[in-house]
Design a protein around this motif. Structure first.
Motif, PDB file in Angstrom:
ATOM      1  N   ALA A   1      -5.992  -0.811   0.433  1.00 44.39           N
ATOM      2  CA  ALA A   1      -7.169  -0.566  -0.406  1.00 44.39           C
ATOM      3  C   ALA A   1      -8.422  -1.125   0.260  1.00 44.39           C
ATOM      4  CB  ALA A   1      -6.985  -1.188  -1.789  1.00 44.39           C
ATOM      5  N   PHE A   2      -8.301  -2.314   0.849  1.00 48.78           N
ATOM      6  CA  PHE A   2      -9.430  -2.916   1.547  1.00 48.78           C
ATOM      7  C   PHE A   2      -9.819  -2.080   2.762  1.00 48.78           C
ATOM      8  CE2 PHE A   2     -10.791  -6.323   4.662  1.00 48.78           C
ATOM      9  CZ  PHE A   2     -12.086  -6.387   4.188  1.00 48.78           C
ATOM     10  N   ALA A   3      -8.839  -1.631   3.526  1.00 44.25           N
ATOM     11  CA  ALA A   3      -9.122  -0.809   4.710  1.00 44.25           C
ATOM     12  C   ALA A   3      -9.766   0.520   4.316  1.00 44.25           C
ATOM     13  CB  ALA A   3      -7.842  -0.559   5.492  1.00 44.25           C
ATOM     14  N   GLN A   4      -9.311   1.118   3.228  1.00 46.41           N
ATOM     15  CA  GLN A   4      -9.897   2.372   2.753  1.00 46.41           C
ATOM     16  C   GLN A   4     -11.348   2.173   2.369  1.00 46.41           C
ATOM     17  OE1 GLN A   4      -8.299   5.188   2.889  1.00 46.41           O
ATOM     18  NE2 GLN A   4      -9.886   6.432   1.993  1.00 46.41           N
ATOM     19  N   ARG A   5     -11.643   1.062   1.719  1.00 41.22           N
ATOM     20  CA  ARG A   5     -13.018   0.762   1.303  1.00 41.22           C
ATOM     21  C   ARG A   5     -13.918   0.582   2.526  1.00 41.22           C
ATOM     22  NH1 ARG A   5     -15.442  -0.255  -3.738  1.00 41.22           N
ATOM     23  NH2 ARG A   5     -17.454  -1.150  -3.315  1.00 41.22           N
ATOM     24  N   VAL A   6     -13.430  -0.139   3.522  1.00 33.84           N
ATOM     25  CA  VAL A   6     -14.207  -0.361   4.745  1.00 33.84           C
ATOM     26  C   VAL A   6     -14.435   0.966   5.464  1.00 33.84           C
ATOM     27  CG1 VAL A   6     -14.140  -1.415   7.042  1.00 33.84           C
ATOM     28  CG2 VAL A   6     -13.510  -2.752   5.034  1.00 33.84           C
ATOM     29  N   GLU A   7     -13.421   1.798   5.529  1.00 37.44           N
ATOM     30  CA  GLU A   7     -13.534   3.105   6.185  1.00 37.44           C
ATOM     31  C   GLU A   7     -14.563   3.988   5.498  1.00 37.44           C
ATOM     32  OE1 GLU A   7     -13.074   6.122   8.793  1.00 37.44           O
ATOM     33  OE2 GLU A   7     -12.147   4.151   8.946  1.00 37.44           O
ATOM     34  N   SER A   8     -14.556   4.010   4.170  1.00 34.32           N
ATOM     35  CA  SER A   8     -15.515   4.848   3.448  1.00 34.32           C
ATOM     36  C   SER A   8     -16.936   4.342   3.643  1.00 34.32           C
ATOM     37  CB  SER A   8     -15.163   4.924   1.960  1.00 34.32           C
ATOM     38  OG  SER A   8     -15.353   3.687   1.328  1.00 34.32           O
TER      39      SER A   8
END
Length: 87
Positions: A61-68
């Motif tokens: 979830a953290f990685a997805q947020r950073v990617e977006s």
């Protein structure tokens, strides 16, 4: 930002729990004595390995947020660059 706080808090809790278990086991094995240095090192290793498996969903979830956020920033940069080229 919420994902970062949740993941970090869970990592800290996992380390503290690992430290407690390591100190408890060392105290049982060594008649109430333990080496603080080795207890911290073992707790870091145990919590690091455990977090890889246990906290996978929070890390994703953290990685997805950073990617977006990174893709939005990149798109905004490209838009400003294109507008500058037109002027």
């Amino acid at each position: 930002m919420k994902e970062f706080v949740v993941y970090t808090a869970m990592r800290v809790v996992l380390f503290v729990a690992s430290f407690g278990v390591v100190v408890g086991v060392m105290a049982l094995v060594f008649d109430g004595r333990y080496n603080l240095f080795w207890a911290v090192i073992l707790a870091f290793l145990i919590s690091g390995i455990a977090s890889y498996f246990i906290l996978n969903r929070q890390r994703e979830a953290f990685a997805q947020r950073v990617e977006s956020r990174a893709s939005r920033a990149s798109a905004a940069f490209e838009e400003r660059k294109a507008r500058e080229d037109q002027d």
